[in-house]
Motif scaffolding. Structure first.
Motif, PDB file in Angstrom:
ATOM      1  N   GLN A 156      -5.319  14.310  31.945  1.00 61.21           N
ATOM      2  CA  GLN A 156      -6.471  14.794  30.957  1.00 61.21           C
ATOM      3  C   GLN A 156      -6.027  15.946  30.350  1.00 61.21           C
ATOM      4  O   GLN A 156      -5.507  16.919  30.890  1.00 61.21           O
ATOM      5  CB  GLN A 156      -7.909  15.022  31.987  1.00 61.21           C
ATOM      6  CG  GLN A 156      -8.965  15.445  31.128  1.00 61.21           C
ATOM      7  CD  GLN A 156      -9.934  15.732  31.970  1.00 61.21           C
ATOM      8  OE1 GLN A 156     -10.136  16.508  32.977  1.00 61.21           O
ATOM      9  NE2 GLN A 156     -11.230  14.905  31.853  1.00 61.21           N
ATOM     10  N   GLU A 175      -7.471  18.891  27.533  1.00 62.37           N
ATOM     11  CA  GLU A 175      -8.780  19.545  26.751  1.00 62.37           C
ATOM     12  C   GLU A 175      -8.392  20.655  25.953  1.00 62.37           C
ATOM     13  O   GLU A 175      -7.419  21.421  26.320  1.00 62.37           O
ATOM     14  CB  GLU A 175      -9.611  19.937  27.827  1.00 62.37           C
ATOM     15  CG  GLU A 175     -10.359  18.588  28.768  1.00 62.37           C
ATOM     16  CD  GLU A 175     -11.258  19.397  29.677  1.00 62.37           C
ATOM     17  OE1 GLU A 175     -12.474  19.211  29.642  1.00 62.37           O
ATOM     18  OE2 GLU A 175     -10.460  19.871  30.792  1.00 62.37           O
ATOM     19  N   LEU A 204     -10.429  22.769  23.417  1.00 57.97           N
ATOM     20  CA  LEU A 204     -11.819  23.139  22.897  1.00 57.97           C
ATOM     21  C   LEU A 204     -11.751  24.475  22.343  1.00 57.97           C
ATOM     22  O   LEU A 204     -11.186  25.627  22.996  1.00 57.97           O
ATOM     23  CB  LEU A 204     -12.671  23.034  24.105  1.00 57.97           C
ATOM     24  CG  LEU A 204     -12.464  21.627  25.245  1.00 57.97           C
ATOM     25  CD1 LEU A 204     -13.453  21.595  25.916  1.00 57.97           C
ATOM     26  CD2 LEU A 204     -12.619  20.304  23.988  1.00 57.97           C
ATOM     27  N   THR A 263     -12.481  12.580  20.913  1.00 58.17           N
ATOM     28  CA  THR A 263     -11.925  11.922  22.284  1.00 58.17           C
ATOM     29  C   THR A 263     -11.427  10.762  22.176  1.00 58.17           C
ATOM     30  O   THR A 263     -11.560   9.753  21.617  1.00 58.17           O
ATOM     31  CB  THR A 263     -12.994  11.799  23.417  1.00 58.17           C
ATOM     32  OG1 THR A 263     -14.033  12.910  23.387  1.00 58.17           O
ATOM     33  CG2 THR A 263     -12.752  11.312  24.569  1.00 58.17           C
ATOM     34  N   ARG A 278      -9.438  15.213  24.876  1.00 53.74           N
ATOM     35  CA  ARG A 278     -10.596  15.619  24.244  1.00 53.74           C
ATOM     36  C   ARG A 278     -10.422  16.970  23.386  1.00 53.74           C
ATOM     37  O   ARG A 278      -9.652  17.929  23.946  1.00 53.74           O
ATOM     38  CB  ARG A 278     -11.585  15.981  25.062  1.00 53.74           C
ATOM     39  CG  ARG A 278     -12.963  16.413  24.818  1.00 53.74           C
ATOM     40  CD  ARG A 278     -13.795  16.559  25.831  1.00 53.74           C
ATOM     41  NE  ARG A 278     -14.959  17.314  25.249  1.00 53.74           N
ATOM     42  CZ  ARG A 278     -15.713  18.275  26.243  1.00 53.74           C
ATOM     43  NH1 ARG A 278     -15.494  18.687  27.413  1.00 53.74           N
ATOM     44  NH2 ARG A 278     -16.765  18.846  25.615  1.00 53.74           N
TER      45      ARG A 278
END
Length: 295
Positions: free
Chosen positions: A131, A133, A135, A184, A196
């Motif tokens: 995963q 991320e 952001l 995503t 994401r």
């Protein structure tokens, strides 16, 4: 570009900079450019041993193609992504195979390399998933948005850890006034991958988690000096896992990738990571993500 110039000069490189505006010229002088020209032809006339392309993503293809034609032997190191279309990326590969590379600095990050080692050696059992991320708040005021700006980083991390970028299985894209503000991407299956990115998140997050059978390994931030290793049963209710800190090197990845390119240009090192032939996969996946809604 100014950070690239700074780090090249720090490693004793003599750098000629193409700078057209007064502001750019002043910045080049400030960071130690050996010479400043205002055209690509002017740069080619200096016969550089190697070239770094640090321009807006949408101009990578035209800039690199012009340099490949003008400098038939010099290696080129292009900021991510290689191009903003697969068609352009393939033309660039055809013109520069063997001497065209992409600056995927996350592939040189010690934390990402430690995660890649864990995945490859199965130190915590087989990999179940990955995963990523990326952001934060705010995006560029053009249609590039976060897709071409942020997703290349995460796909480079996936490539480094898993050895390839798996096929796209699903995607969701957020837009505001035509600009991509979030996306995503779901890839693979065994292992699964989730990437994401967002420009509408109140916190700045740069996090990578490798989910293995026996533990979860996390790089919580790009500037961290350690990985977090979490262990414990998953079937004993809501509880805090056992946590371990695994130290990692804190050398800046930009400096590491530039050192690799310089060694290659000098002839005393292997090619840098992400040759153009490999970089095309990231361009293809981003195009697929952006096209998913209409598929």
């Amino acid at each position: 570009g100014s950070l690239i110039l700074r780090d090249l000069v720090a490693r004793d490189a003599a750098v000629t900079v193409v700078a057209r505006s007064a502001v750019s010229r002043a910045r080049a002088e400030q960071h130690g450019a050996a010479a400043i020209v205002d055209t690509l032809a002017g740069l080619a006339a200096t016969s550089p041993a190697g070239v770094v392309v640090a321009t807006p993503s949408a101009t990578h293809a035209t800039t690199a193609m012009a340099l490949l034609a003008a400098l038939p032997e010099a290696p080129l190191y292009v900021e991510k992504p290689l191009a903003t279309s697969t068609a352009d990326a393939r033309r660039m590969l055809a013109a520069g195979a063997g001497r065209l590379f992409v600056m995927d600095k996350w592939r040189y990050h010690a934390g990402v390399q430690a995660l890649a080692h864990a995945a490859r050696e199965r130190t915590h059992g087989p990999v179940l998933g990955l995963q990523c991320e990326r952001l934060g708040w705010g995006t560029r005021p053009d249609v590039e948005g976060v897709a071409w700006h942020l997703l290349p980083h995460d796909f480079a991390i996936v490539d480094e850890i898993l050895g390839a970028i798996p096929p796209l299985r699903g995607a969701q894209v957020h837009r505001r006034r035509g600009v991509v503000t979030g996306a995503t991407a779901l890839l693979g299956g065994d292992p699964w991958v989730e990437c994401r990115v967002s420009a509408q998140h109140p916190l700045r997050i740069r996090r990578v988690q490798l989910v293995c059978r026996d533990a979860v390994l996390m790089l919580a931030d790009a500037l961290d000096d350690h990985l977090v290793v979490a262990r414990g049963p998953l079937d004993a209710g809501d509880r805090t896992p056992a946590l371990e800190r695994l130290p990692i090197d804190t050398r800046m990845p930009l400096l590491a990738e530039l050192a690799a390119f310089m060694a290659f240009v000098r002839g005393d090192g292997p090619p840098p990571k992400t040759p153009a032939a490999e970089a095309i996969a990231a361009v293809e996946r981003i195009e697929e993500v952006l096209a998913w809604e209409s598929a």
